[in-house]
Design an enzyme around this catalytic site. Structure first.
Site, PDB file in Angstrom:
ATOM      1  N   SER A 125       0.741  -1.212   0.021  1.00 29.02           N
ATOM      2  CA  SER A 125      -0.106   0.216   0.082  1.00 29.02           C
ATOM      3  C   SER A 125       0.913   1.323   0.158  1.00 29.02           C
ATOM      4  CB  SER A 125      -0.733  -0.042   1.216  1.00 29.02           C
ATOM      5  OG  SER A 125      -1.621  -0.935   1.257  1.00 29.02           O
ATOM      6  N   HIS A 156      -1.175  -3.277  -7.195  1.00 26.86           N
ATOM      7  CA  HIS A 156      -1.822  -2.926  -5.924  1.00 26.86           C
ATOM      8  C   HIS A 156      -3.328  -2.805  -6.138  1.00 26.86           C
ATOM      9  CE1 HIS A 156      -3.041   0.523  -2.994  1.00 26.86           C
ATOM     10  NE2 HIS A 156      -2.954  -0.419  -2.382  1.00 26.86           N
ATOM     11  N   GLU A 161      -3.853  -0.608  -9.628  1.00 29.25           N
ATOM     12  CA  GLU A 161      -2.728   0.246  -9.903  1.00 29.25           C
ATOM     13  C   GLU A 161      -1.417  -0.498 -10.284  1.00 29.25           C
ATOM     14  OE1 GLU A 161      -3.567   4.026  -7.059  1.00 29.25           O
ATOM     15  OE2 GLU A 161      -2.453   2.714  -6.146  1.00 29.25           O
ATOM     16  N   ASN A 221      -3.710   5.989  -2.571  1.00 31.22           N
ATOM     17  CA  ASN A 221      -3.187   6.491  -1.078  1.00 31.22           C
ATOM     18  C   ASN A 221      -2.585   7.485  -0.702  1.00 31.22           C
ATOM     19  OD1 ASN A 221      -4.571   3.807  -0.220  1.00 31.22           O
ATOM     20  ND2 ASN A 221      -2.626   2.706  -0.408  1.00 31.22           N
TER      21      ASN A 221
HETATM   22  C1  LIG Z   1      -6.423   5.033  10.824  1.00 24.17           C
HETATM   23  C2  LIG Z   1      -4.860   5.835  10.398  1.00 24.17           C
HETATM   24  C3  LIG Z   1      -4.799   6.466   9.142  1.00 24.17           C
HETATM   25  C4  LIG Z   1      -3.484   6.298   8.749  1.00 24.17           C
HETATM   26  C5  LIG Z   1      -3.385   6.173   7.581  1.00 24.17           C
HETATM   27  C6  LIG Z   1      -4.600   5.870   6.800  1.00 24.17           C
HETATM   28  C7  LIG Z   1      -4.181   4.927   5.638  1.00 24.17           C
HETATM   29  C8  LIG Z   1      -5.380   4.492   5.035  1.00 24.17           C
HETATM   30  C9  LIG Z   1      -5.207   4.119   3.584  1.00 24.17           C
HETATM   31  C10 LIG Z   1      -5.471   2.790   3.204  1.00 24.17           C
HETATM   32  C11 LIG Z   1      -4.636   1.693   3.460  1.00 24.17           C
HETATM   33  C12 LIG Z   1      -4.399   0.570   2.655  1.00 24.17           C
HETATM   34  C13 LIG Z   1      -5.670   0.213   1.685  1.00 24.17           C
HETATM   35  C14 LIG Z   1      -5.265   0.524   0.480  1.00 24.17           C
HETATM   36  O1  LIG Z   1      -4.057   0.235   0.110  1.00 24.17           O
HETATM   37  C15 LIG Z   1      -6.075   0.494  -0.648  1.00 24.17           C
HETATM   38  C16 LIG Z   1      -7.470   0.483  -0.371  1.00 24.17           C
HETATM   39  O2  LIG Z   1      -7.861  -0.957  -0.337  1.00 24.17           O
HETATM   40  S1  LIG Z   1      -8.425   1.655   0.285  1.00 24.17           S
HETATM   41  C17 LIG Z   1     -10.050   0.937   0.493  1.00 24.17           C
HETATM   42  C18 LIG Z   1     -10.732   0.946  -0.813  1.00 24.17           C
HETATM   43  N1  LIG Z   1     -12.278   0.664  -0.308  1.00 24.17           N
HETATM   44  C19 LIG Z   1     -13.318   1.281  -0.253  1.00 24.17           C
HETATM   45  O3  LIG Z   1     -12.943   2.456  -0.392  1.00 24.17           O
HETATM   46  C20 LIG Z   1     -14.475   0.746  -0.022  1.00 24.17           C
HETATM   47  C21 LIG Z   1     -15.508   1.396  -0.139  1.00 24.17           C
HETATM   48  N2  LIG Z   1     -16.583   0.720   0.475  1.00 24.17           N
HETATM   49  C22 LIG Z   1     -17.402   0.153  -0.565  1.00 24.17           C
HETATM   50  O4  LIG Z   1     -17.260   0.176  -1.587  1.00 24.17           O
HETATM   51  C23 LIG Z   1     -18.773  -0.666   0.119  1.00 24.17           C
HETATM   52  O5  LIG Z   1     -18.845  -0.162   1.230  1.00 24.17           O
HETATM   53  C24 LIG Z   1     -18.538  -2.058   0.235  1.00 24.17           C
HETATM   54  C25 LIG Z   1     -18.534  -2.662  -1.195  1.00 24.17           C
HETATM   55  C26 LIG Z   1     -17.264  -2.538   1.061  1.00 24.17           C
HETATM   56  C27 LIG Z   1     -19.740  -3.022   1.048  1.00 24.17           C
HETATM   57  O6  LIG Z   1     -20.796  -2.418   0.844  1.00 24.17           O
HETATM   58  P1  LIG Z   1     -22.253  -2.407   1.484  1.00 24.17           P
HETATM   59  O7  LIG Z   1     -23.225  -2.003   0.331  1.00 24.17           O
HETATM   60  O8  LIG Z   1     -22.089  -1.475   2.577  1.00 24.17           O
HETATM   61  O9  LIG Z   1     -22.523  -3.960   1.755  1.00 24.17           O
HETATM   62  P2  LIG Z   1     -22.843  -5.094   1.358  1.00 24.17           P
HETATM   63  O10 LIG Z   1     -22.291  -6.353   2.148  1.00 24.17           O
HETATM   64  O11 LIG Z   1     -24.242  -5.248   1.130  1.00 24.17           O
HETATM   65  O12 LIG Z   1     -22.081  -5.345  -0.158  1.00 24.17           O
HETATM   66  C28 LIG Z   1     -22.506  -4.772  -1.388  1.00 24.17           C
HETATM   67  C29 LIG Z   1     -22.468  -5.774  -2.406  1.00 24.17           C
HETATM   68  O13 LIG Z   1     -21.119  -5.969  -2.706  1.00 24.17           O
HETATM   69  C30 LIG Z   1     -21.066  -7.620  -2.545  1.00 24.17           C
HETATM   70  N3  LIG Z   1     -19.698  -7.973  -1.645  1.00 24.17           N
HETATM   71  C31 LIG Z   1     -19.115  -7.114  -0.666  1.00 24.17           C
HETATM   72  N4  LIG Z   1     -18.126  -7.854  -0.384  1.00 24.17           N
HETATM   73  C32 LIG Z   1     -17.892  -8.690  -1.233  1.00 24.17           C
HETATM   74  C33 LIG Z   1     -16.677  -9.677  -1.335  1.00 24.17           C
HETATM   75  N5  LIG Z   1     -15.779  -9.844  -0.724  1.00 24.17           N
HETATM   76  N6  LIG Z   1     -17.079 -10.710  -2.558  1.00 24.17           N
HETATM   77  C34 LIG Z   1     -17.990 -10.781  -3.294  1.00 24.17           C
HETATM   78  N7  LIG Z   1     -19.078  -9.719  -3.090  1.00 24.17           N
HETATM   79  C35 LIG Z   1     -18.871  -8.911  -2.334  1.00 24.17           C
HETATM   80  C36 LIG Z   1     -22.159  -7.966  -1.668  1.00 24.17           C
HETATM   81  O14 LIG Z   1     -22.551  -9.355  -1.884  1.00 24.17           O
HETATM   82  C37 LIG Z   1     -23.115  -6.799  -2.240  1.00 24.17           C
HETATM   83  O15 LIG Z   1     -23.708  -7.251  -3.154  1.00 24.17           O
HETATM   84  P3  LIG Z   1     -25.405  -7.001  -3.479  1.00 24.17           P
HETATM   85  O16 LIG Z   1     -25.418  -7.630  -4.962  1.00 24.17           O
HETATM   86  O17 LIG Z   1     -25.601  -5.560  -3.472  1.00 24.17           O
HETATM   87  O18 LIG Z   1     -26.217  -7.939  -2.493  1.00 24.17           O
HETATM   88  N1  LIG Z   2      -5.963  -3.962   4.160  1.00 19.25           N
HETATM   89  C1  LIG Z   2      -6.201  -3.134   3.004  1.00 19.25           C
HETATM   90  O1  LIG Z   2      -7.261  -2.634   2.832  1.00 19.25           O
HETATM   91  C2  LIG Z   2      -5.109  -3.302   2.002  1.00 19.25           C
HETATM   92  C3  LIG Z   2      -3.772  -3.906   2.276  1.00 19.25           C
HETATM   93  N2  LIG Z   2      -2.814  -3.870   1.136  1.00 19.25           N
HETATM   94  C4  LIG Z   2      -1.469  -4.290   1.449  1.00 19.25           C
HETATM   95  O2  LIG Z   2      -1.790  -5.807   1.057  1.00 19.25           O
HETATM   96  C5  LIG Z   2      -0.812  -6.522   1.814  1.00 19.25           C
HETATM   97  C6  LIG Z   2      -1.345  -7.435   2.923  1.00 19.25           C
HETATM   98  O3  LIG Z   2      -2.418  -6.810   3.749  1.00 19.25           O
HETATM   99  P1  LIG Z   2      -3.594  -7.296   4.370  1.00 19.25           P
HETATM  100  O4  LIG Z   2      -4.184  -8.610   3.548  1.00 19.25           O
HETATM  101  O5  LIG Z   2      -4.439  -6.303   4.860  1.00 19.25           O
HETATM  102  O6  LIG Z   2      -3.071  -8.152   5.645  1.00 19.25           O
HETATM  103  P2  LIG Z   2      -3.408  -9.277   6.661  1.00 19.25           P
HETATM  104  O7  LIG Z   2      -2.787  -8.917   7.977  1.00 19.25           O
HETATM  105  O8  LIG Z   2      -4.861  -9.440   6.532  1.00 19.25           O
HETATM  106  O9  LIG Z   2      -2.423 -10.563   5.885  1.00 19.25           O
HETATM  107  C7  LIG Z   2      -1.114 -10.844   5.852  1.00 19.25           C
HETATM  108  C8  LIG Z   2      -1.116 -12.226   5.811  1.00 19.25           C
HETATM  109  O10 LIG Z   2       0.272 -12.401   5.527  1.00 19.25           O
HETATM  110  C9  LIG Z   2       0.765 -13.651   6.360  1.00 19.25           C
HETATM  111  N3  LIG Z   2       2.234 -13.648   6.186  1.00 19.25           N
HETATM  112  C10 LIG Z   2       2.966 -12.712   6.923  1.00 19.25           C
HETATM  113  N4  LIG Z   2       4.248 -12.872   6.603  1.00 19.25           N
HETATM  114  C11 LIG Z   2       4.327 -13.922   5.552  1.00 19.25           C
HETATM  115  C12 LIG Z   2       5.312 -14.671   5.030  1.00 19.25           C
HETATM  116  N5  LIG Z   2       6.749 -14.502   5.065  1.00 19.25           N
HETATM  117  N6  LIG Z   2       4.762 -15.725   3.951  1.00 19.25           N
HETATM  118  C13 LIG Z   2       3.613 -16.101   4.198  1.00 19.25           C
HETATM  119  N7  LIG Z   2       2.663 -15.323   4.807  1.00 19.25           N
HETATM  120  C14 LIG Z   2       2.818 -14.285   5.617  1.00 19.25           C
HETATM  121  C15 LIG Z   2       0.053 -13.399   7.731  1.00 19.25           C
HETATM  122  O11 LIG Z   2      -0.011 -14.786   8.333  1.00 19.25           O
HETATM  123  C16 LIG Z   2      -1.062 -12.763   7.303  1.00 19.25           C
HETATM  124  O12 LIG Z   2      -2.312 -13.901   7.203  1.00 19.25           O
HETATM  125  C17 LIG Z   2       0.035  -5.441   2.922  1.00 19.25           C
HETATM  126  O13 LIG Z   2       1.176  -5.048   2.077  1.00 19.25           O
HETATM  127  C18 LIG Z   2      -1.090  -4.203   2.715  1.00 19.25           C
HETATM  128  O14 LIG Z   2      -0.295  -2.982   2.698  1.00 19.25           O
HETATM  129  C19 LIG Z   2      -3.228  -3.380  -0.060  1.00 19.25           C
HETATM  130  C20 LIG Z   2      -4.323  -2.908  -0.489  1.00 19.25           C
HETATM  131  C21 LIG Z   2      -5.371  -2.783   0.397  1.00 19.25           C
END
Ligand SMILES: CCCCCCCCCCCCCC(=O)CC(=O)SCCNC(=O)CCNC(=O)[C@H](O)C(C)(C)COP(=O)(O)OP(=O)(O)OC[C@H]1O[C@@H](n2cnc3c(N)ncnc32)[C@H](O)[C@@H]1OP(=O)(O)O
Ligand SMILES: NC(=O)C1=CN([C@@H]2O[C@H](COP(=O)(O)OP(=O)(O)OC[C@H]3O[C@@H](n4cnc5c(N)ncnc54)[C@H](O)[C@@H]3O)[C@@H](O)[C@H]2O)C=CC1
Length: 313
Positions: free
Chosen positions: A146, A167, A179, A217
């Protein structure tokens, strides 16, 4: 509207797959947590042979269970009127996913290794230097990091031309973006293969240089940090901050809900890493409330509590 879009995404994940035509057919996903299980799922849905690796057999068992359930959600929508076809889709996709607790062994048959382990440079270095010695010459290595630098992660391998960033976004089966990050030495052929593979697993790919946080991010981290600081100062309640951004800015989740969803430990790894690297950037200063929640084990949805409380799965 949201539902239709999401159904469309899922349908595209499968129907556009054409993974059979793609050069990459065998994917090893390392890390079976939140992200690794999603990456394994979309790859298998698209017809790829997948090995999902984690050090913990318990994590792998949990991942298989959640992948099965999530494939079921996909199948229910894709095969609404043909439940038997839906069952076949689930069982065939599941059959393409093998699991392993041995990263080195699992890399031996990979065309592509996608790493999704903990966000920690030295742990990623240890893994990739081990894999570089055993994976076939043609194997492409990618990190789902990330926030860490792709150039820094790949500094330990010889195959720098066959290394890049892939990503994904959480939840992987639903979020449409991938990405694709080019490191300084990523070759044109590797970049092309990564773009083609991303498309084959149903994602819209954008390209970014190896810059902190890439596109999403770099914008999302300061936004979430500011939301936590707002809450920490007592300017507004958590619920009101989240409601404000959902109803006022049209985001599907509020910033504190999203922080819980991503995992507060992952958030802290990112923030601490960037603070160390950019000590003069106040946006990345440590947040005492975040440190406290993580120290208390309140890591968000996966731990049952973060800014909010959740039912444990
Ligand atoms: C805190 C400290 C601050 C410091 C730093 C902060 C850093 C933070 C930066 C991020 C760090 C790392 C993250 C990263 O690298 C990148 C990311 O991933 S950022 C996250 C991006 N994601 C979002 O922004 C999610 C936004 N949310 C949504 O889109 C919806 O809320 C969500 C789809 C998650 C849930 O929808 P919702 O309507 O609320 O719930 P439902 O449960 O009804 O789901 C809707 C719909 O989707 C289907 N579904 C949900 N999950 C799955 C799944 N895993 N597999 C398959 N299908 C799934 C579900 O069945 C529903 O379908 P329907 O047909 O509508 O029933
Ligand atoms: N959580 C998020 O929303 C997102 C996370 N990422 C990135 O993806 C990566 C994983 O994040 P998450 O899935 O959230 O973490 P997580 O904590 O859910 O999963 C990480 C897993 O890696 C396993 N692990 C650790 N060291 C290992 C090794 N040497 N060999 C094999 N398995 C090992 C751990 O047992 C754990 O199950 C990180 O680099 C994170 O920054 C990227 C996009 C979104």
């Amino acid at each position: 509207m949201t539902k239709l879009v999401q159904f469309g995404v899922i349908a595209r994940n499968f129907s556009s797959s054409s993974a059979m035509q793609a050069a990459i057919k065998n994917v090893t996903v390392i890390g079976g947590g939140l992200m690794g299980s999603g990456i394994a799922q979309v790859s298998a849905q698209a017809g790829q042979n997948v090995i999902l690796v984690d050090l913990s057999p318990e994590v792998l068992a949990k991942s298989q269970k959640s992948i099965g359930a999530n494939l079921g959600r996909v199948a229910k929508k894709m095969y609404k009127d043909k439940p038997q076809d839906g069952e076949k889709f689930v069982s065939e996709s599941m059959a393409r996913i093998k699991t392993s607790t041995d990263p080195a062994e699992a890399a031996k048959s990979a065309d592509l290794v996608v790493e999704a382990i903990v966000e920690n440079m030295s742990v990623k270095h240890k893994l990739f230097s081990q894999l570089d010695g055993v994976a076939p010459n043609h194997t492409i290595f990618a990190s789902n990091t990330s926030s860490l630098s792709i150039n820094e992660i790949c500094s330990v391998v010889k195959r720098k031309d066959r290394f890049g960033g892939l990503h994904f976004f959480n939840p992987v089966p639903v979020m449409r973006l991938l990405e694709v990050v080019r490191g300084a030495e990523t070759s044109d052929a590797t970049y092309k293969s990564m773009m083609e593979w991303g498309k084959a697993v149903g994602k819209t790919c954008i390209t970014c240089k190896d810059t902190p946080g890439f596109v999403v991010n770099r914008l999302l981290v300061p936004y979430i940090c500011e939301a936590i600081r707002l809450y920490e100062r007592g300017d507004a309640s958590a619920r009101d901050i989240d409601t404000a951004m959902k109803l006022g800015a049209g985001y599907p989740m509020g910033p504190l809900e999203l922080a819980d969803y991503v995992g507060l430990d992952t958030n802290k790894f990112i923030l601490d890493g960037w603070h160390k690297k950019y000590p003069n950037q106040p946006l990345f200063n440590p947040i005492p409330l975040l440190d406290k929640l993580v120290a208390e084990g309140k890591l968000g949805v996966k731990a049952g509590e973060g800014f909010y409380k959740y039912d444990k799965k």
